[in-house]
Scaffold this motif. Sequence first.
Motif, PDB file in Angstrom:
ATOM      1  N   PHE A  34      -4.188  -3.262   6.287  1.00 27.07           N
ATOM      2  CA  PHE A  34      -3.039  -4.399   6.201  1.00 27.07           C
ATOM      3  C   PHE A  34      -3.670  -5.834   6.159  1.00 27.07           C
ATOM      4  N   ASP A  53      -5.038  -3.819   0.624  1.00 31.15           N
ATOM      5  CA  ASP A  53      -3.314  -3.704   1.456  1.00 31.15           C
ATOM      6  C   ASP A  53      -2.885  -2.858  -0.289  1.00 31.15           C
ATOM      7  N   ASP A 169      -2.641   3.074   0.364  1.00 28.35           N
ATOM      8  CA  ASP A 169      -2.742   3.442   1.545  1.00 28.35           C
ATOM      9  C   ASP A 169      -3.802   3.783   2.167  1.00 28.35           C
ATOM     10  N   PHE A 170      -2.421   3.209   3.824  1.00 25.13           N
ATOM     11  CA  PHE A 170      -4.109   2.484   4.456  1.00 25.13           C
ATOM     12  C   PHE A 170      -4.872   4.049   4.950  1.00 25.13           C
ATOM     13  N   PHE A 185      -5.326  -3.028  12.449  1.00 24.47           N
ATOM     14  CA  PHE A 185      -3.856  -2.423  12.202  1.00 24.47           C
ATOM     15  C   PHE A 185      -3.153  -3.340  12.420  1.00 24.47           C
ATOM     16  N   PRO A 187       0.113  -3.720  10.787  1.00 24.46           N
ATOM     17  CA  PRO A 187       1.372  -2.946   9.991  1.00 24.46           C
ATOM     18  C   PRO A 187       2.440  -3.498   9.816  1.00 24.46           C
ATOM     19  N   TYR A 201       8.246  -6.491   2.688  1.00 26.34           N
ATOM     20  CA  TYR A 201       6.817  -7.082   2.136  1.00 26.34           C
ATOM     21  C   TYR A 201       6.264  -6.645   1.056  1.00 26.34           C
ATOM     22  N   PHE A 206       8.407   0.542   4.946  1.00 23.91           N
ATOM     23  CA  PHE A 206       7.368   1.574   6.148  1.00 23.91           C
ATOM     24  C   PHE A 206       8.396   1.696   7.308  1.00 23.91           C
TER      25      PHE A 206
END
Length: 289
Positions: A34, A53, A169-170, A185, A187, A201, A206
Amino acid sequence: MVEPILKWAGGKRQLLSEITAQFPVAFDRYHEPFIGGGAVFFHLEPDAGSLNDLNDRLTTLYEVIRDRDPEVLIEENRSHEHSEEYYYDARDEFNELHAVADKTDQQRLREASLFVYLNRTCFNGLYRENSSGEFNVPVGRYANPDWVQADRIRALHEVLQDTTIHNEDFEYVREAATAGDLVYFDPPYEPVSTTANFNDYHAEGFGKDDQKRLRDLAVDLDEAGVSVVLSNSPPVAELYEEYDQFEVNVVQATRAINSDADNRGEVAEVLITNVPVDEQRRTTLSSFE
Ligand SMILES: C[S@@+](CC[C@H](N)C(=O)[O-])C[C@H]1O[C@@H](n2cnc3c(N)ncnc32)[C@H](O)[C@@H]1O
Protein backbone atom coordinates in the motif's frame (compact mmCIF):
# COMPACT_ATOMS: atom_id res chain seq x y z
CA MET A 1 16.87 9.26 2.99
CA VAL A 2 14.47 10.62 0.32
CA GLU A 3 11.44 12.75 1.21
CA PRO A 4 8.08 11.83 -0.40
CA ILE A 5 7.19 13.67 -3.62
CA LEU A 6 3.45 13.62 -2.93
CA LYS A 7 1.37 14.73 0.02
CA TRP A 8 -0.73 11.72 0.95
CA ALA A 9 -3.43 11.06 3.56
CA GLY A 10 -2.15 8.65 6.17
CA GLY A 11 1.44 9.55 5.33
CA LYS A 12 3.74 7.97 7.85
CA ARG A 13 6.41 10.62 8.27
CA GLN A 14 5.69 11.14 11.96
CA LEU A 15 5.88 7.48 12.82
CA LEU A 16 8.96 6.65 10.78
CA SER A 17 11.20 5.87 13.73
CA GLU A 18 8.59 3.77 15.56
CA ILE A 19 7.79 1.78 12.43
CA THR A 20 11.34 1.14 11.29
CA ALA A 21 12.39 0.28 14.87
CA GLN A 22 10.31 -2.88 14.43
CA PHE A 23 11.97 -3.87 11.18
CA PRO A 24 14.47 -6.72 11.39
CA VAL A 25 18.13 -5.74 11.40
CA ALA A 26 18.71 -7.87 8.30
CA PHE A 27 16.33 -8.84 5.48
CA ASP A 28 16.56 -9.68 1.80
CA ARG A 29 14.03 -7.69 -0.25
CA TYR A 30 11.51 -5.08 0.91
CA HIS A 31 7.85 -4.98 -0.24
CA GLU A 32 5.25 -2.27 0.37
CA PRO A 33 1.79 -3.28 -0.96
CA PHE A 34 0.00 0.00 0.00
CA ILE A 35 2.61 2.51 -1.12
CA GLY A 36 0.59 5.79 -1.12
CA GLY A 37 3.07 8.66 -0.73
CA GLY A 38 5.73 6.09 0.20
CA ALA A 39 7.18 7.84 3.29
CA VAL A 40 8.56 4.61 4.77
CA PHE A 41 9.84 3.23 1.47
CA PHE A 42 11.68 6.42 0.59
CA HIS A 43 13.08 6.76 4.10
CA LEU A 44 14.41 3.22 3.93
CA GLU A 45 15.76 3.39 0.35
CA PRO A 46 15.60 -0.41 -0.09
CA ASP A 47 17.99 -2.03 -2.58
CA ALA A 48 15.41 -4.35 -4.12
CA GLY A 49 11.81 -5.52 -3.79
CA SER A 50 8.39 -4.28 -4.84
CA LEU A 51 5.83 -1.60 -4.29
CA ASN A 52 2.14 -1.60 -5.12
CA ASP A 53 -1.00 0.48 -4.97
CA LEU A 54 -4.50 0.05 -6.34
CA ASN A 55 -4.36 3.68 -7.49
CA ASP A 56 -2.96 3.48 -11.03
CA ARG A 57 -2.16 7.19 -11.20
CA LEU A 58 0.24 6.66 -8.32
CA THR A 59 1.92 3.62 -9.83
CA THR A 60 2.20 5.34 -13.24
CA LEU A 61 4.01 8.21 -11.50
CA TYR A 62 6.46 5.85 -9.80
CA GLU A 63 7.04 3.94 -13.06
CA VAL A 64 7.74 7.15 -14.94
CA ILE A 65 10.19 8.24 -12.21
CA ARG A 66 11.93 4.86 -12.33
CA ASP A 67 12.02 4.40 -16.13
CA ARG A 68 12.44 7.85 -17.67
CA ASP A 69 15.36 10.23 -17.53
CA PRO A 70 14.47 12.30 -14.42
CA GLU A 71 15.44 15.50 -16.20
CA VAL A 72 12.64 14.94 -18.74
CA LEU A 73 9.98 14.74 -16.01
CA ILE A 74 11.50 17.71 -14.17
CA GLU A 75 11.39 19.74 -17.39
CA GLU A 76 7.72 18.78 -17.91
CA ASN A 77 6.97 19.79 -14.30
CA ARG A 78 8.56 23.19 -14.87
CA SER A 79 6.06 23.89 -17.67
CA HIS A 80 3.08 24.30 -15.28
CA GLU A 81 1.66 27.62 -14.17
CA HIS A 82 0.37 28.98 -10.87
CA SER A 83 -3.19 30.13 -11.50
CA GLU A 84 -6.67 28.93 -10.69
CA GLU A 85 -7.65 28.75 -14.36
CA TYR A 86 -4.57 26.67 -15.19
CA TYR A 87 -5.31 24.35 -12.24
CA TYR A 88 -8.81 23.47 -13.50
CA ASP A 89 -7.58 22.99 -17.08
CA ALA A 90 -4.82 20.73 -15.75
CA ARG A 91 -7.37 18.77 -13.71
CA ASP A 92 -9.55 18.23 -16.82
CA GLU A 93 -6.53 17.10 -18.84
CA PHE A 94 -5.47 14.75 -16.02
CA ASN A 95 -8.92 13.11 -15.98
CA GLU A 96 -9.08 12.86 -19.78
CA LEU A 97 -5.66 11.22 -19.88
CA HIS A 98 -6.69 8.76 -17.19
CA ALA A 99 -9.49 7.52 -19.43
CA VAL A 100 -7.10 6.75 -22.32
CA ALA A 101 -6.59 2.98 -22.51
CA ASP A 102 -3.19 2.44 -24.16
CA LYS A 103 -1.16 5.49 -23.35
CA THR A 104 1.99 6.48 -25.20
CA ASP A 105 5.16 7.18 -23.20
CA GLN A 106 4.55 10.90 -23.70
CA GLN A 107 0.98 10.62 -22.32
CA ARG A 108 2.25 8.67 -19.30
CA LEU A 109 4.89 11.32 -18.67
CA ARG A 110 2.26 14.05 -18.95
CA GLU A 111 -0.12 12.23 -16.58
CA ALA A 112 2.69 11.78 -14.03
CA SER A 113 3.67 15.44 -14.25
CA LEU A 114 0.07 16.64 -13.91
CA PHE A 115 -0.34 14.43 -10.84
CA VAL A 116 2.62 16.04 -9.07
CA TYR A 117 1.38 19.52 -10.04
CA LEU A 118 -2.21 18.89 -8.89
CA ASN A 119 -1.11 17.18 -5.67
CA ARG A 120 1.10 20.14 -4.76
CA THR A 121 -1.47 22.83 -5.63
CA CYS A 122 -4.83 21.26 -4.69
CA PHE A 123 -6.81 21.92 -1.54
CA ASN A 124 -4.96 20.47 1.47
CA GLY A 125 -2.96 18.09 -0.74
CA LEU A 126 -6.00 15.80 -0.71
CA TYR A 127 -6.58 12.91 -3.09
CA ARG A 128 -10.25 12.24 -3.75
CA GLU A 129 -12.17 10.74 -6.66
CA ASN A 130 -15.84 11.05 -7.52
CA SER A 131 -17.90 7.94 -8.21
CA SER A 132 -16.72 7.93 -11.84
CA GLY A 133 -13.10 7.82 -10.69
CA GLU A 134 -12.35 11.43 -11.63
CA PHE A 135 -9.98 13.40 -9.43
CA ASN A 136 -12.21 16.19 -8.08
CA VAL A 137 -10.30 18.15 -5.42
CA PRO A 138 -10.61 21.96 -5.80
CA VAL A 139 -7.64 24.33 -6.09
CA GLY A 140 -5.72 25.16 -2.89
CA ARG A 141 -4.25 28.45 -1.70
CA TYR A 142 -0.48 28.37 -1.56
CA ALA A 143 1.93 31.30 -1.89
CA ASN A 144 4.78 29.35 -3.41
CA PRO A 145 4.05 25.66 -4.03
CA ASP A 146 6.90 23.46 -5.31
CA TRP A 147 5.42 21.26 -8.03
CA VAL A 148 8.78 20.59 -9.67
CA GLN A 149 10.28 18.43 -6.88
CA ALA A 150 13.54 18.16 -8.82
CA ASP A 151 15.88 16.80 -6.12
CA ARG A 152 13.39 14.23 -4.87
CA ILE A 153 12.66 12.97 -8.39
CA ARG A 154 16.39 12.54 -9.08
CA ALA A 155 16.95 10.71 -5.79
CA LEU A 156 13.90 8.49 -6.16
CA HIS A 157 14.88 7.54 -9.70
CA GLU A 158 18.02 5.92 -8.25
CA VAL A 159 16.21 4.22 -5.35
CA LEU A 160 13.59 2.64 -7.63
CA GLN A 161 15.98 1.01 -10.11
CA ASP A 162 15.61 -2.52 -8.65
CA THR A 163 12.00 -2.19 -7.56
CA THR A 164 9.12 -4.00 -9.27
CA ILE A 165 5.99 -1.83 -9.43
CA HIS A 166 2.53 -3.43 -9.26
CA ASN A 167 -0.95 -1.96 -9.69
CA GLU A 168 -3.27 -4.54 -8.19
CA ASP A 169 -4.77 -5.79 -4.96
CA PHE A 170 -2.31 -6.18 -2.04
CA GLU A 171 -2.49 -10.01 -2.26
CA TYR A 172 0.12 -9.96 -5.06
CA VAL A 173 2.72 -10.01 -2.28
CA ARG A 174 1.80 -13.60 -1.43
CA GLU A 175 3.78 -14.56 -4.56
CA ALA A 176 6.25 -11.67 -4.60
CA ALA A 177 7.67 -12.15 -1.08
CA THR A 178 9.85 -15.13 -0.19
CA ALA A 179 11.52 -16.33 3.04
CA GLY A 180 13.89 -13.68 4.44
CA ASP A 181 12.00 -10.74 2.87
CA LEU A 182 10.27 -7.93 4.78
CA VAL A 183 6.73 -6.69 4.03
CA TYR A 184 5.39 -3.43 5.52
CA PHE A 185 1.59 -3.00 5.23
CA ASP A 186 -0.05 0.40 5.70
CA PRO A 187 -3.65 -0.19 4.58
CA PRO A 188 -6.44 2.40 4.59
CA TYR A 189 -7.65 2.54 8.18
CA GLU A 190 -10.90 1.41 9.63
CA PRO A 191 -12.84 4.55 10.49
CA VAL A 192 -12.32 5.33 14.20
CA SER A 193 -15.46 7.46 14.36
CA THR A 194 -18.46 8.08 12.17
CA THR A 195 -16.94 11.36 10.93
CA ALA A 196 -13.55 9.83 10.15
CA ASN A 197 -13.11 9.51 6.47
CA PHE A 198 -9.97 7.47 5.89
CA ASN A 199 -11.40 5.43 3.07
CA ASP A 200 -11.44 8.24 0.55
CA TYR A 201 -8.21 7.27 -1.19
CA HIS A 202 -9.90 5.50 -4.03
CA ALA A 203 -13.37 5.15 -5.49
CA GLU A 204 -13.48 1.65 -3.95
CA GLY A 205 -13.30 1.45 -0.14
CA PHE A 206 -11.40 -0.82 2.25
CA GLY A 207 -13.70 -2.57 4.69
CA LYS A 208 -13.69 -5.14 7.47
CA ASP A 209 -13.52 -8.04 5.02
CA ASP A 210 -10.39 -6.54 3.47
CA GLN A 211 -8.85 -6.22 6.95
CA LYS A 212 -9.56 -9.92 7.52
CA ARG A 213 -8.05 -10.84 4.13
CA LEU A 214 -4.99 -8.85 5.12
CA ARG A 215 -4.75 -10.66 8.48
CA ASP A 216 -4.99 -14.05 6.72
CA LEU A 217 -2.24 -13.00 4.32
CA ALA A 218 -0.04 -11.85 7.22
CA VAL A 219 -0.50 -15.26 8.87
CA ASP A 220 0.46 -17.05 5.63
CA LEU A 221 3.51 -14.83 5.10
CA ASP A 222 4.61 -15.53 8.67
CA GLU A 223 4.41 -19.26 7.96
CA ALA A 224 6.46 -18.74 4.79
CA GLY A 225 9.30 -17.13 6.79
CA VAL A 226 8.58 -13.56 5.72
CA SER A 227 8.94 -10.68 8.24
CA VAL A 228 5.73 -8.66 8.50
CA VAL A 229 5.13 -5.20 10.00
CA LEU A 230 1.67 -3.63 9.79
CA SER A 231 0.28 -0.30 10.96
CA ASN A 232 -3.40 0.21 11.58
CA SER A 233 -6.04 1.82 13.78
CA PRO A 234 -6.71 0.24 17.20
CA PRO A 235 -9.99 -1.61 16.38
CA VAL A 236 -8.07 -3.84 13.96
CA ALA A 237 -5.81 -5.17 16.74
CA GLU A 238 -8.50 -7.63 17.87
CA LEU A 239 -8.20 -9.47 14.55
CA TYR A 240 -4.67 -10.48 15.61
CA GLU A 241 -5.41 -11.32 19.26
CA GLU A 242 -5.48 -15.09 18.91
CA TYR A 243 -2.26 -15.22 16.87
CA ASP A 244 0.69 -15.50 19.28
CA GLN A 245 3.20 -14.99 16.49
CA PHE A 246 2.14 -11.32 16.31
CA GLU A 247 3.11 -8.66 18.84
CA VAL A 248 0.80 -5.61 19.04
CA ASN A 249 2.16 -2.20 20.14
CA VAL A 250 0.18 1.02 20.55
CA VAL A 251 1.85 4.30 19.53
CA GLN A 252 0.53 7.90 19.46
CA ALA A 253 0.56 10.11 16.37
CA THR A 254 -0.73 13.60 15.60
CA ARG A 255 -2.73 13.71 12.42
CA ALA A 256 -5.91 14.93 10.82
CA ILE A 257 -8.69 12.87 12.33
CA ASN A 258 -11.29 13.60 9.69
CA SER A 259 -11.49 15.25 6.29
CA ASP A 260 -11.12 18.68 7.96
CA ALA A 261 -7.35 19.19 8.09
CA ASP A 262 -7.63 21.74 10.92
CA ASN A 263 -9.14 19.10 13.14
CA ARG A 264 -5.92 17.49 14.32
CA GLY A 265 -5.45 15.42 17.41
CA GLU A 266 -3.45 12.72 19.11
CA VAL A 267 -4.57 9.41 17.69
CA ALA A 268 -3.54 5.97 18.75
CA GLU A 269 -2.18 3.67 16.06
CA VAL A 270 -1.22 0.06 16.40
CA LEU A 271 1.91 -1.55 15.03
CA ILE A 272 1.65 -5.30 14.58
CA THR A 273 4.66 -7.49 13.81
CA ASN A 274 5.95 -11.05 13.76
CA VAL A 275 9.58 -9.89 14.03
CA PRO A 276 10.98 -11.24 17.32
CA VAL A 277 12.00 -8.42 19.67
CA ASP A 278 15.65 -9.51 19.76
CA GLU A 279 15.83 -9.28 15.95
CA GLN A 280 14.27 -5.81 15.73
CA ARG A 281 16.34 -2.74 14.96
CA ARG A 282 15.30 -1.06 18.22
CA THR A 283 16.91 -3.85 20.27
CA THR A 284 20.15 -3.66 18.35
CA LEU A 285 20.18 0.12 18.53
CA SER A 286 19.59 0.25 22.29
CA SER A 287 22.30 -2.35 22.90
CA PHE A 288 24.80 0.21 21.58
CA GLU A 289 23.61 2.96 23.96
C1 LIG B 1 -2.77 4.58 4.28
S1 LIG B 1 -2.48 4.77 2.54
C2 LIG B 1 -0.76 4.49 2.51
C3 LIG B 1 0.01 5.66 3.06
C4 LIG B 1 1.50 5.54 2.87
N1 LIG B 1 2.06 4.58 3.80
C5 LIG B 1 2.18 6.87 3.01
O1 LIG B 1 3.11 7.01 3.86
O2 LIG B 1 1.83 7.80 2.27
C6 LIG B 1 -3.23 3.38 1.82
C7 LIG B 1 -3.06 3.17 0.32
O3 LIG B 1 -3.66 1.90 -0.02
C8 LIG B 1 -4.21 1.94 -1.33
N2 LIG B 1 -5.20 0.82 -1.44
C9 LIG B 1 -6.50 0.79 -1.06
N3 LIG B 1 -7.02 -0.45 -1.22
C10 LIG B 1 -6.02 -1.23 -1.71
C11 LIG B 1 -5.91 -2.62 -2.06
N4 LIG B 1 -6.97 -3.46 -1.94
N5 LIG B 1 -4.73 -3.09 -2.51
C12 LIG B 1 -3.67 -2.25 -2.64
N6 LIG B 1 -3.70 -0.93 -2.32
C13 LIG B 1 -4.87 -0.43 -1.86
C14 LIG B 1 -4.77 3.34 -1.43
O4 LIG B 1 -4.85 3.75 -2.81
C15 LIG B 1 -3.75 4.16 -0.61
O5 LIG B 1 -2.77 4.77 -1.43
